[in-house]
Enzyme design. Structure first.
Site, PDB file in Angstrom:
ATOM      1  N   HIS A 126      35.713 -13.619  -6.682  1.00 29.14           N
ATOM      2  CA  HIS A 126      35.770 -12.624  -6.448  1.00 29.14           C
ATOM      3  C   HIS A 126      34.662 -12.070  -7.605  1.00 29.14           C
ATOM      4  CE1 HIS A 126      36.309 -14.859 -10.584  1.00 29.14           C
ATOM      5  NE2 HIS A 126      36.242 -14.419 -10.852  1.00 29.14           N
ATOM      6  N   HIS A 179      27.485 -11.596  -9.305  1.00 29.67           N
ATOM      7  CA  HIS A 179      27.323 -12.688  -8.835  1.00 29.67           C
ATOM      8  C   HIS A 179      28.534 -13.069  -8.654  1.00 29.67           C
ATOM      9  CE1 HIS A 179      28.629 -13.839 -12.955  1.00 29.67           C
ATOM     10  NE2 HIS A 179      28.812 -15.165 -11.843  1.00 29.67           N
TER      11      HIS A 179
HETATM   12  P1  2AM Z   1      31.581 -16.939 -13.469  1.00 26.53           P
HETATM   13  O1  2AM Z   1      31.903 -16.796 -12.331  1.00 26.53           O
HETATM   14  O2  2AM Z   1      29.899 -16.840 -13.473  1.00 26.53           O
HETATM   15  O3  2AM Z   1      31.678 -18.419 -13.929  1.00 26.53           O
HETATM   16  C1  2AM Z   1      36.977 -15.275 -14.922  1.00 26.53           C
HETATM   17  O4  2AM Z   1      36.041 -16.381 -16.055  1.00 26.53           O
HETATM   18  C2  2AM Z   1      35.543 -14.623 -14.182  1.00 26.53           C
HETATM   19  O5  2AM Z   1      34.718 -14.245 -15.212  1.00 26.53           O
HETATM   20  C3  2AM Z   1      34.981 -15.648 -14.440  1.00 26.53           C
HETATM   21  O6  2AM Z   1      33.839 -14.933 -12.597  1.00 26.53           O
HETATM   22  C4  2AM Z   1      33.453 -15.725 -15.323  1.00 26.53           C
HETATM   23  O7  2AM Z   1      32.212 -15.965 -14.055  1.00 26.53           O
HETATM   24  C5  2AM Z   1      33.364 -14.601 -15.361  1.00 26.53           C
HETATM   25  N1  2AM Z   1      33.125 -14.415 -17.078  1.00 26.53           N
HETATM   26  C6  2AM Z   1      32.172 -13.905 -17.300  1.00 26.53           C
HETATM   27  N2  2AM Z   1      31.346 -13.839 -18.230  1.00 26.53           N
HETATM   28  C7  2AM Z   1      32.514 -15.242 -19.079  1.00 26.53           C
HETATM   29  C8  2AM Z   1      33.160 -16.119 -20.424  1.00 26.53           C
HETATM   30  N3  2AM Z   1      32.139 -15.522 -22.040  1.00 26.53           N
HETATM   31  N4  2AM Z   1      33.944 -16.691 -20.041  1.00 26.53           N
HETATM   32  C9  2AM Z   1      34.403 -17.438 -19.121  1.00 26.53           C
HETATM   33  N5  2AM Z   1      34.413 -16.408 -17.701  1.00 26.53           N
HETATM   34  C10 2AM Z   1      33.019 -15.245 -17.840  1.00 26.53           C
END
Ligand code: 2AM
Length: 178
Positions: free
Chosen positions: A47, A129
């Site tokens: 996602h 991203h």
């Molecule tokens: P990531 O893919 O770069 O790890 C669910 O956890 C989604 O939220 C993930 O895609 C994660 O990004 C994103 N995300 C953004 N901020 C976050 C945070 N503080 N803690 C966990 N997930 C975060």
């Protein structure tokens, strides 16, 4: 059993790719990105986060759902053409080198929705991203990829549960773009 408190849900707003695209990204992670030695996401886990919310109570979730339902933005297309690595979270990602205005607007309006529902402001700048590998040891050899076109027609509110078998994402609601 989920690790979250029973009266709270861990949520985020995201775009979820059509299943064929998710399978393509998954395949890319398995083949071209093998040298990064990371853990790939399952196709159904892939996602693009629009706004990470974190753990909230039911009233906040309802407030966010109402606010999201008031968003009216046009459909847009994302072209994923860039690959990269963030060493600290050890994440290998794919990004569109161009952020279409409606994507930036959608992220900004969801940020406003979160503020309106009493959540703290997101301090980090929004960097769209799509995580392909977690716990990766090195960057991809190539910084580019064959451009992949994703027509975005909707966004969703997703619940994240940390279960023994890993993160399980459940779509709670989806809103169409115009
Ligand atoms: P990531 O893919 O770069 O790890 C669910 O956890 C989604 O939220 C993930 O895609 C994660 O990004 C994103 N995300 C953004 N901020 C976050 C945070 N503080 N803690 C966990 N997930 C975060």
């Amino acid at each position: 059993m989920a690790l979250e408190k029973p009266d709270q849900q861990r949520l985020f707003f995201a775009l979820t790719p059509p299943i064929e695209l998710a399978r393509y990204f998954h395949h890319l992670a398995m083949t071209d990105l093998q040298e990064c030695r990371g853990r790939q996401l399952k196709p159904e886990q892939i996602h693009l986060t629009l706004r990470f919310i974190g753990s909230v109570e039911a009233e906040v979730a309802t407030c966010l759902q109402q606010a999201a339902g008031e968003i009216t933005l046009p459909r847009f297309e994302l072209v994923f053409d860039t690959l990269g690595y963030w060493p600290r979270p050890r994440v290998v990602w794919s990004m569109p080198s161009r952020t279409p205005a409606p994507l930036a607007d959608l992220a900004a309006q969801l940020e406003q929705a979160c503020l309106g529902c009493g959540l703290a402001a997101e301090k980090r700048a929004y960097v769209p991203h799509l995580t392909l590998l977690r716990n990766a040891r090195q960057a991809p050899a190539q910084g580019t990829m064959k451009p992949l076109h994703w027509p975005v027609e909707a966004f969703a509110l997703i619940q994240s549960e940390t279960l023994p078998q890993g993160a399980v994402y459940t779509e709670l609601q989806r809103w169409s773009l115009q």
